[in-house]
Design a protein around this motif. Structure first.
Motif, mmCIF file in Angstrom:
data_model
loop_
_atom_site.group_PDB
_atom_site.id
_atom_site.type_symbol
_atom_site.label_atom_id
_atom_site.label_comp_id
_atom_site.label_asym_id
_atom_site.label_seq_id
_atom_site.Cartn_x
_atom_site.Cartn_y
_atom_site.Cartn_z
ATOM 1 N N LEU A 19 0.835 -1.213 0.000
ATOM 2 C CA LEU A 19 0.000 0.000 0.000
ATOM 3 C C LEU A 19 0.865 1.256 0.000
ATOM 4 C CD1 LEU A 19 -2.826 -1.057 2.477
ATOM 5 C CD2 LEU A 19 -3.074 -0.598 0.029
ATOM 6 N N ALA A 20 1.962 1.228 0.738
ATOM 7 C CA ALA A 20 2.878 2.372 0.770
ATOM 8 C C ALA A 20 3.508 2.585 -0.607
ATOM 9 C CB ALA A 20 3.954 2.158 1.823
ATOM 10 N N VAL A 21 3.886 1.498 -1.283
ATOM 11 C CA VAL A 21 4.480 1.598 -2.619
ATOM 12 C C VAL A 21 3.457 2.153 -3.602
ATOM 13 C CG1 VAL A 21 5.375 0.252 -4.561
ATOM 14 C CG2 VAL A 21 6.197 -0.200 -2.255
ATOM 15 N N VAL A 22 2.216 1.664 -3.517
ATOM 16 C CA VAL A 22 1.145 2.144 -4.409
ATOM 17 C C VAL A 22 0.940 3.637 -4.204
ATOM 18 C CG1 VAL A 22 -1.345 2.025 -4.852
ATOM 19 C CG2 VAL A 22 -0.009 -0.081 -4.652
ATOM 20 N N LEU A 77 3.935 5.645 -5.654
ATOM 21 C CA LEU A 77 3.956 5.716 -7.117
ATOM 22 C C LEU A 77 2.700 6.339 -7.701
ATOM 23 C CD1 LEU A 77 5.435 2.182 -7.926
ATOM 24 C CD2 LEU A 77 6.628 4.371 -7.973
ATOM 25 N N GLY A 78 1.673 6.491 -6.884
ATOM 26 C CA GLY A 78 0.411 7.027 -7.380
ATOM 27 C C GLY A 78 -0.296 6.056 -8.318
ATOM 28 N N ALA A 79 -0.089 4.774 -8.105
ATOM 29 C CA ALA A 79 -0.700 3.747 -8.960
ATOM 30 C C ALA A 79 -2.194 3.666 -8.667
ATOM 31 C CB ALA A 79 -0.048 2.403 -8.703
ATOM 32 N N VAL A 125 4.573 -1.167 -9.799
ATOM 33 C CA VAL A 125 4.415 -1.482 -8.377
ATOM 34 C C VAL A 125 5.180 -2.750 -8.022
ATOM 35 C CG1 VAL A 125 2.755 -2.093 -6.575
ATOM 36 C CG2 VAL A 125 2.189 -0.302 -8.227
ATOM 37 N N MET A 126 5.074 -3.764 -8.870
ATOM 38 C CA MET A 126 5.773 -5.029 -8.600
ATOM 39 C C MET A 126 7.287 -4.827 -8.572
ATOM 40 S SD MET A 126 3.881 -7.627 -7.934
ATOM 41 C CE MET A 126 5.073 -8.940 -8.175
ATOM 42 N N GLY A 127 7.806 -4.021 -9.478
ATOM 43 C CA GLY A 127 9.239 -3.769 -9.515
ATOM 44 C C GLY A 127 9.747 -3.176 -8.215
ATOM 45 N N VAL A 128 9.075 -2.142 -7.752
ATOM 46 C CA VAL A 128 9.497 -1.478 -6.516
ATOM 47 C C VAL A 128 9.249 -2.376 -5.305
ATOM 48 C CG1 VAL A 128 9.092 0.512 -5.020
ATOM 49 C CG2 VAL A 128 9.130 0.813 -7.496
ATOM 50 N N ALA A 129 8.080 -3.021 -5.271
ATOM 51 C CA ALA A 129 7.738 -3.879 -4.130
ATOM 52 C C ALA A 129 8.697 -5.056 -4.014
ATOM 53 C CB ALA A 129 6.298 -4.368 -4.258
ATOM 54 N N ASN A 130 9.040 -5.663 -5.141
ATOM 55 C CA ASN A 130 9.973 -6.790 -5.101
ATOM 56 C C ASN A 130 11.348 -6.369 -4.593
ATOM 57 O OD1 ASN A 130 8.377 -8.971 -5.881
ATOM 58 N ND2 ASN A 130 8.653 -8.544 -8.047
ATOM 59 N N LYS A 131 11.795 -5.164 -4.966
ATOM 60 C CA LYS A 131 13.090 -4.684 -4.479
ATOM 61 C C LYS A 131 13.046 -4.439 -2.968
ATOM 62 C CE LYS A 131 14.924 -2.631 -8.666
ATOM 63 N NZ LYS A 131 15.173 -1.415 -9.411
ATOM 64 N N GLU A 132 11.953 -3.822 -2.508
ATOM 65 C CA GLU A 132 11.853 -3.495 -1.084
ATOM 66 C C GLU A 132 11.661 -4.737 -0.213
ATOM 67 O OE1 GLU A 132 9.133 -0.435 0.042
ATOM 68 O OE2 GLU A 132 9.911 0.961 -1.456
ATOM 69 N N LEU A 133 10.966 -5.726 -0.749
ATOM 70 C CA LEU A 133 10.633 -6.910 0.043
ATOM 71 C C LEU A 133 11.493 -8.130 -0.308
ATOM 72 C CD1 LEU A 133 6.766 -6.488 -0.147
ATOM 73 C CD2 LEU A 133 8.214 -6.028 1.821
ATOM 74 N N ALA A 134 12.576 -7.915 -1.027
ATOM 75 C CA ALA A 134 13.440 -9.020 -1.455
ATOM 76 C C ALA A 134 13.906 -9.834 -0.250
ATOM 77 C CB ALA A 134 14.637 -8.485 -2.224
ATOM 78 N N GLY A 135 13.640 -11.120 -0.294
ATOM 79 C CA GLY A 135 14.050 -12.012 0.774
ATOM 80 C C GLY A 135 13.138 -12.023 1.981
#
Length: 149
Positions: free
Chosen positions: A105-108, A111-113, A122-132
């Motif tokens: 929700l914070a990423v959305v 990005l104003g998605a 959204v997936m690109g940023v979320a995957n980087k932030e939540l990696a692992g």
């Protein structure tokens, strides 16, 4: 101490303890790391790559466990679950679904998605932030839920 060194030490202690389930999981981790290190274009192999290898191992075993469960092969299902448990001990603590949802929700918001068209961003940023810290499938499901509303 690197993950590889830790695994080597844990293999020795599992052998001494005659813990076959743990030994099987540890050997799988070691083999996967060695294969990943020696692949073409492997480049620098750091902790981030080790986490990706471990996540891939867990994902493979979960998929196998689902198949064994459908086929009612409880003997093989138990083996897969034991290995999942061993491998997950070497992964960073996984976030709960609610925590992942709040991060998405914070990423959305950041990005104003507003629609499914923005899912890739959204997936690109979320995957980087939540990696692992979270499974890619879980992240994807939550992003779809959030953007489809």
């Amino acid at each position: 101490m690197s993950l590889k060194d830790t695994i080597d030490q844990d293999i020795k202690s599992a052998m001494l303890a005659k813990d076959q389930a743990k030994l099987r999981g540890l050997r799988a981790i070691k083999a996967a790391i060695i294969v990943a290190e020696t692949e073409k274009n492997a480049g620098v192999f750091g902790s981030e790559e080790e986490i990706k290898v471990l996540q891939r191992l867990v994902k493979q075993r979960k998929e196998s466990a689902e198949i064994y469960e459908q086929q009612q092969r409880d003997d093989l299902l138990a083996i897969e679950r034991e290995e999942i448990e061993v491998i997950e001990n070497y992964l960073p603590k996984q976030l709960k679904r609610e925590e992942v949802e709040s991060k998405v929700l914070a990423v959305v918001a950041q990005l104003g998605a507003s629609s499914m068209k923005d899912m890739g961003k959204v997936m690109g940023v979320a995957n980087k932030e939540l990696a692992g810290k979270a499974d890619g499938r879980t992240i994807s499901e939550i992003v779809k839920e959030v953007l489809s509303v």
